[in-house]
Design a protein around this motif. Sequence first.
Motif, PDB file in Angstrom:
ATOM      1  N   ALA A 125      -4.032   1.172   7.624  1.00  0.00           N
ATOM      2  CA  ALA A 125      -2.710   0.575   7.810  1.00  0.00           C
ATOM      3  C   ALA A 125      -1.831   1.150   6.710  1.00  0.00           C
ATOM      4  N   TYR A 126      -0.792   1.919   7.083  1.00  0.00           N
ATOM      5  CA  TYR A 126      -0.065   2.701   6.090  1.00  0.00           C
ATOM      6  C   TYR A 126       1.434   2.397   6.109  1.00  0.00           C
ATOM      7  N   THR A 127       2.079   2.760   5.005  1.00  0.00           N
ATOM      8  CA  THR A 127       3.531   2.700   4.912  1.00  0.00           C
ATOM      9  C   THR A 127       4.062   4.021   4.373  1.00  0.00           C
ATOM     10  N   LEU A 128       5.247   4.365   4.815  1.00  0.00           N
ATOM     11  CA  LEU A 128       5.956   5.528   4.271  1.00  0.00           C
ATOM     12  C   LEU A 128       6.945   5.115   3.188  1.00  0.00           C
ATOM     13  N   ASP A 129       7.072   3.813   2.967  1.00  0.00           N
ATOM     14  CA  ASP A 129       8.087   3.256   2.077  1.00  0.00           C
ATOM     15  C   ASP A 129       7.467   2.878   0.733  1.00  0.00           C
ATOM     16  N   GLU A 130       7.886   3.541  -0.329  1.00  0.00           N
ATOM     17  CA  GLU A 130       7.359   3.249  -1.669  1.00  0.00           C
ATOM     18  C   GLU A 130       7.576   1.795  -2.063  1.00  0.00           C
ATOM     19  N   ALA A 131       8.647   1.184  -1.552  1.00  0.00           N
ATOM     20  CA  ALA A 131       8.957  -0.196  -1.916  1.00  0.00           C
ATOM     21  C   ALA A 131       7.957  -1.188  -1.342  1.00  0.00           C
ATOM     22  N   ARG A 132       7.117  -0.760  -0.396  1.00  0.00           N
ATOM     23  CA  ARG A 132       6.169  -1.673   0.237  1.00  0.00           C
ATOM     24  C   ARG A 132       4.740  -1.519  -0.287  1.00  0.00           C
ATOM     25  N   VAL A 133       4.547  -0.670  -1.261  1.00  0.00           N
ATOM     26  CA  VAL A 133       3.194  -0.437  -1.774  1.00  0.00           C
ATOM     27  C   VAL A 133       2.582  -1.736  -2.290  1.00  0.00           C
ATOM     28  N   GLY A 134       3.380  -2.579  -2.918  1.00  0.00           N
ATOM     29  CA  GLY A 134       2.870  -3.850  -3.428  1.00  0.00           C
ATOM     30  C   GLY A 134       2.295  -4.725  -2.329  1.00  0.00           C
ATOM     31  N   GLU A 135       2.897  -4.697  -1.127  1.00  0.00           N
ATOM     32  CA  GLU A 135       2.367  -5.465   0.000  1.00  0.00           C
ATOM     33  C   GLU A 135       0.976  -4.974   0.389  1.00  0.00           C
ATOM     34  N   LEU A 136       0.765  -3.666   0.343  1.00  0.00           N
ATOM     35  CA  LEU A 136      -0.541  -3.115   0.691  1.00  0.00           C
ATOM     36  C   LEU A 136      -1.576  -3.443  -0.371  1.00  0.00           C
ATOM     37  N   GLU A 137      -1.156  -3.444  -1.633  1.00  0.00           N
ATOM     38  CA  GLU A 137      -2.073  -3.844  -2.698  1.00  0.00           C
ATOM     39  C   GLU A 137      -2.492  -5.299  -2.523  1.00  0.00           C
ATOM     40  N   ALA A 138      -1.543  -6.157  -2.149  1.00  0.00           N
ATOM     41  CA  ALA A 138      -1.860  -7.568  -1.910  1.00  0.00           C
ATOM     42  C   ALA A 138      -2.795  -7.725  -0.722  1.00  0.00           C
ATOM     43  N   GLU A 139      -2.638  -6.888   0.283  1.00  0.00           N
ATOM     44  CA  GLU A 139      -3.516  -6.962   1.458  1.00  0.00           C
ATOM     45  C   GLU A 139      -4.949  -6.553   1.107  1.00  0.00           C
ATOM     46  N   VAL A 140      -5.096  -5.530   0.294  1.00  0.00           N
ATOM     47  CA  VAL A 140      -6.438  -5.126  -0.148  1.00  0.00           C
ATOM     48  C   VAL A 140      -7.109  -6.272  -0.894  1.00  0.00           C
ATOM     49  N   ALA A 141      -6.361  -6.910  -1.786  1.00  0.00           N
ATOM     50  CA  ALA A 141      -6.925  -8.019  -2.563  1.00  0.00           C
ATOM     51  C   ALA A 141      -7.316  -9.186  -1.658  1.00  0.00           C
ATOM     52  N   ALA A 142      -6.457  -9.508  -0.673  1.00  0.00           N
ATOM     53  CA  ALA A 142      -6.740 -10.623   0.233  1.00  0.00           C
ATOM     54  C   ALA A 142      -7.923 -10.321   1.133  1.00  0.00           C
ATOM     55  N   ALA A 143      -7.945  -9.117   1.717  1.00  0.00           N
ATOM     56  CA  ALA A 143      -9.054  -8.753   2.602  1.00  0.00           C
ATOM     57  C   ALA A 143     -10.377  -8.752   1.850  1.00  0.00           C
ATOM     58  N   THR A 144     -10.367  -8.260   0.618  1.00  0.00           N
ATOM     59  CA  THR A 144     -11.586  -8.255  -0.192  1.00  0.00           C
ATOM     60  C   THR A 144     -12.056  -9.676  -0.484  1.00  0.00           C
ATOM     61  N   ARG A 145     -11.114 -10.562  -0.777  1.00  0.00           N
ATOM     62  CA  ARG A 145     -11.476 -11.941  -1.107  1.00  0.00           C
ATOM     63  C   ARG A 145     -12.120 -12.660   0.080  1.00  0.00           C
ATOM     64  N   VAL A 146     -11.725 -12.316   1.326  1.00  0.00           N
ATOM     65  CA  VAL A 146     -12.323 -12.986   2.493  1.00  0.00           C
ATOM     66  C   VAL A 146     -13.551 -12.228   3.014  1.00  0.00           C
ATOM     67  N   GLY A 147     -14.038 -11.273   2.227  1.00  0.00           N
ATOM     68  CA  GLY A 147     -15.311 -10.658   2.553  1.00  0.00           C
ATOM     69  C   GLY A 147     -15.272  -9.351   3.289  1.00  0.00           C
ATOM     70  N   LEU A 148     -14.102  -8.734   3.406  1.00  0.00           N
ATOM     71  CA  LEU A 148     -13.984  -7.457   4.103  1.00  0.00           C
ATOM     72  C   LEU A 148     -13.947  -6.315   3.091  1.00  0.00           C
ATOM     73  N   ASP A 149     -14.441  -5.161   3.506  1.00  0.00           N
ATOM     74  CA  ASP A 149     -14.501  -3.993   2.637  1.00  0.00           C
ATOM     75  C   ASP A 149     -13.205  -3.209   2.783  1.00  0.00           C
TER      76      ASP A 149
END
Length: 530
Positions: A125-149
């Motif tokens: 799941a990707y973005t071309l917008d530098e301003a949205r990188v923080g949203e992707l970082e938050a998604e990685v943290a959330a997905a990891t916390r619920v047990g996904l790699d």
Amino acid sequence: MTRHASVWFAGPDGPTYPALDTDLDVDVAVVGGGLVGLTTALLAQRAGLQTVVLEARRLASGSSGHTTAKVTTQHGLIYAELAKRHGWTAAGQYAAANSAGMELVTDLVERSGIDCQLTRAPSYAYTLDEARVGELEAEVAAATRVGLDATLADTAEHPFDVAAAVRFDDQLHFHPVRYLRAVAAAAVEAGAGIHESTRVTDVSEGRDHTVTVTTSSGVVRARHVVMATLLPLGMIGGYFARTRPQRSYGLAARLRGPAPTAMALSVDQPTRSTRPWLGPGPNGIVVVGNGHETGASEVDTEEQVRDLVEWTRKVFDVEDVEYTWSAQDFTTPDHIPYVGAAPGHHAVWVATGFGKWGLSNGSAAAMMLVDAMSGRSNPWAPAFDARRIGDVRGVVRTVTDNLHVGKEFVGGYLGTPESRTLDQVLPGTGGLIRVGGQAMGVYRDPAGNLHGVRPTCSHLGCRLHWNAAETSWDCNCHGSRFDPDGAVLTGPATSPLQPRDPEATVNAHRDEDAEGDDPETTDAEGRSSA
């Protein structure tokens, strides 16, 4: 030459199943022959519940046969949002359910030896917008916390640079129609019945909780009924007012070189979703995007197809676009499907609102429904509760959506026809025009024959909009769709549109005008001589 048809139906036709021609008594009647319906039928039959599937057209002919065919736990930037709105427990249940849905697909393919091109691949799941990188970082943290790699990446393995991407490994893609034909065969082998060309027109639960299912050719009495029709038919559960219909467009193209082997999804708008198409070998790609609400009057559906083709040709070295199609699904206001007993019912079960992620969610839904009908608890069911009201944001969204529906309802009676005359409706085109003094939905087929309908939805009377790309009448209120002659393509409507004869209406109007003329004051061409 591009064919306007789902790529998943290319090749030989699958087996057919007879229409219902008698009354039946069963444990479970499943309405709908897509992924949810057929998976539920197989699991219920194996659980000892005598099951029958009732499909209005052909198996997999709805959204299941027009999907992108990704089986994945990656659903855009979903987990951070779910945790924020529902809490970590519900987010974890959603993740676990979809993981189990993926495992079920893999298990059925391996146990039954299904030849459906099931392939493991990374998903981005990707973005071309530098301003949205923080949203992707938050998604990685959330997905990891619920047990996904999940990991953060700087590539989507596609021929363009991205600002950031969320990577999930070991996700799946497959050929959905081959898979579902095999699941149907396994259900029949286990003892289930399947009836195609059997449209359900009514579902009624009695005081003893026995459900009567009325069809076009017989009556089925059941202890349980599963509504696996994308959206429950008619008024059941009020889900037509608790979801919104969405259409998106797809294409299958042959590239001059190898296609990316990874799956990818943009989180920016307009959405672009890609995956390999294995039909032509390593050079095939499927691209899906340009989603919008069904029946939106401001959307040029043909332009959506052209735009998707242009984007694909701009990004990839395309040799030929071989197929284009579109698909429909429903979204819920709080991003979790409704799965379970419908409000006001004990024996009518629903699974709806998959938000375009119906393969993993739908497989999990089948497991939840069979558990419930068998009297077993299920660890994910609380998050998917079909009777839930939802959070505050979801309630506000529902109210807003239904204010829009009210406007469409009024428009069903006050909509403004186009200025075209009947003679100006060219072959292959249609629209709402005024014929003989009345608004009429008209389509002229490529052979020049006219088709006319009363352009108000048979579900609740909302106005219909002409979908030029799909040659259909679409309802923006609740997503019902009809063919040019008014036959139901997609519910919740169960009744066809009222037919109209454009030419007969014009002739009758002309005759009325002629009868009103004064022969002493008009010439041979009808002009006044006064």
